[in-house]
Design a protein around this motif. Structure first.
Motif, PDB file in Angstrom:
ATOM      1  N   MET A 387       0.816  -1.211   0.000  1.00 48.25           N
ATOM      2  CA  MET A 387       0.000   0.000   0.000  1.00 48.25           C
ATOM      3  C   MET A 387       0.854   1.268   0.000  1.00 48.25           C
ATOM      4  O   MET A 387       0.499   2.278  -0.610  1.00 48.25           O
ATOM      5  N   LEU A 388       1.995   1.219   0.688  1.00 45.17           N
ATOM      6  CA  LEU A 388       2.820   2.413   0.835  1.00 45.17           C
ATOM      7  C   LEU A 388       3.908   2.541  -0.221  1.00 45.17           C
ATOM      8  O   LEU A 388       4.543   3.600  -0.323  1.00 45.17           O
ATOM      9  N   HIS A 389       4.124   1.497  -0.997  1.00 43.64           N
ATOM     10  CA  HIS A 389       5.251   1.497  -1.935  1.00 43.64           C
ATOM     11  C   HIS A 389       5.192   2.678  -2.905  1.00 43.64           C
ATOM     12  O   HIS A 389       6.183   3.403  -3.088  1.00 43.64           O
ATOM     13  N   GLY A 390       4.022   2.904  -3.521  1.00 43.74           N
ATOM     14  CA  GLY A 390       3.923   3.995  -4.496  1.00 43.74           C
ATOM     15  C   GLY A 390       4.151   5.353  -3.866  1.00 43.74           C
ATOM     16  O   GLY A 390       4.850   6.210  -4.431  1.00 43.74           O
ATOM     17  N   ALA A 391       3.613   5.557  -2.665  1.00 44.63           N
ATOM     18  CA  ALA A 391       3.762   6.849  -1.986  1.00 44.63           C
ATOM     19  C   ALA A 391       5.222   7.100  -1.615  1.00 44.63           C
ATOM     20  O   ALA A 391       5.754   8.202  -1.817  1.00 44.63           O
TER      21      ALA A 391
END
Length: 419
Positions: A387-391
């Motif tokens: 979930m946090l990878h792109g951010a």
């Protein structure tokens, strides 16, 4: 998603032109199939066709007003240029406002008349049965019905309304000294004829006769008023018996011709005849109006009569417009939300993919006998990282301005605190 509508009505087009574009309810389905098949990208579609209007409502990926108008012109056998000169074309919010006003009776020849709402519901049902009604138009029409209900319950828009049927009786009363002394023929057995028969019956005429193609339907209506039933085929030979004739059928050709009326007048020794043609297309040939002993009125001729009570309802109109304004804003807000649906669907699909992958990995680890708490911890960590990878990637990539924008967005979506 784009929404558009185009149409002709009693304020933009003469009666004979409107008659070219009148569709009976059982024609709506095939007509919608023809329309959708003629456009490059078949849209959602619905057609409302009454004696005073024909309107096409569409929703699709992009506006296609010109091809829609070209198709309609071809279906009526007129040039697009001629039709365009009598047509109104609307987009998005304009469509909602117009539909709400029509449903509420604000766009009718008889201000506040209730029949149009039932006709709209019939048109929507026909579009649904034809498989032409999608989410957007369904929302538009359901909101139209809700707005119309609020207008009728919250304002006096329908108070003292003079209907076409009532106007017919009023005009007959100006010609005949005593309406209880006349014989009345009703041609057809639909809603408009039922209304007319109701108003005439209140005057206790000497006789009332229903002529209809279907005797069963004619008998059902006649039984309500103690009227006689007559075969439509007998109309020419019996026309002379009647002082007043009110006609409204779905026939595409006139049922009462000039010759038949001339013969009837001769047999009547030129006693006057009162005739009302409420049909579109016409049931009575227009040349009949030139006969000296006939008083023929069409739906357009009745306009002056039914407008007389409008001035007293302008305050109600203003109240209704406020309700309609709120309805339009609500519909446009719903349309804006609909534009986010594809992105929402993509986000849900991506989340499902991540979740399924982590669950599958956890099941494999559990099958190997690994510690349950450790497997759960790994599954939660795996989901969080995905979930946090792109951010996190955005915070480490691009120039300073891009990182600043990413930082603001991440704080907004991930670090909001409950208020």
């Amino acid at each position: 998603m784009a929404v558009w509508a185009l149409g002709i009505n009693h304020t933009t087009a003469p009666l004979d032109l409107r008659g070219r574009f009148a569709f009976a309810l059982d024609q709506i389905g095939p007509t919608l199939h023809g329309l959708r098949g003629a456009l490059p990208r078949p849209p959602e579609a619905a057609i409302i066709s009454t004696c005073n209007r024909t309107e096409i409502y569409c929703a699709g990926d992009q506006l296609e007003i010109v091809p829609t108008l070209d198709w309609l012109a071809h279906s009526g056998g007129v040039s697009p240029a001629l039709l365009r000169s009598h047509t109104y074309a609307l987009e998005d919010g304009q469509v909602a406002r117009h539909a709400f006003r029509v449903a509420s009776g604000l766009d009718s020849m008889v201000l506040g008349e209730p029949q149009i709402l039932g006709q709209m519901k019939d048109a929507v049902r026909a579009a649904e049965e034809a498989g032409a009604l999608g989410t957007t138009l369904n929302q538009l029409f359901q909101r139209s019905f809700a707005v119309a209900k609020e207008v009728r319950t919250s304002t006096e828009i329908g108070a003292h309304s003079i209907s076409m049927a009532a106007a017919s009786v009023r005009l007959a009363g100006q010609l005949f000294e005593d309406l209880s002394d006349i014989r009345v023929l009703f041609v057809g057995a639909g809603e408009m004829i039922e209304l007319a028969a109701t108003h005439f019956a209140a005057k206790n005429p000497k006789a009332m006769v229903i002529a209809n193609r279907s005797l069963d339907r004619g008998e059902k209506l006649a039984s309500r008023f103690g009227a006689e039933v007559m075969r439509l085929a007998d109309l020419p030979s019996r026309l002379h018996e009647f002082d007043a004739v009110v006609s409204c059928t779905a026939s595409t050709l006139p049922l009462i011709g000039l010759g038949a009326v001339e013969r009837a007048l001769k047999l009547r020794r030129h006693r006057p005849m009162f005739m009302v043609d409420l049909a579109v297309p016409r049931d009575i040939e227009p040349e009949v109006k030139a006969l000296s002993d006939v008083y023929l009125y069409t739906v357009d001729d009745l306009a002056a009569v039914v407008q007389t009570a409008q001035a007293n309802r302008q305050a109600a109109v203003a109240e209704a417009e406020v309700i309609i304004d709120a309805g339009v804003q609500s519909f446009l807000h719903w349309m804006d939300q609909r534009r986010s649906v594809p992105l929402i669907q993509q986000l849900n699909a991506q989340a499902d993919e991540w979740r399924n992958a982590e669950i599958a990995r956890a099941r494999r680890q559990l099958a190997k006998g690994e510690d349950v708490d450790a497997v759960l911890e790994a599954m939660a960590k795996g989901l969080t990282q995905k979930m946090l990878h792109g951010a996190l990637a955005e915070l480490h990539a691009g120039d300073a301005a891009a990182r600043e924008r990413a930082s603001d967005a991440i704080q907004h979506f991930f670090l909001r605190k409950e208020r």
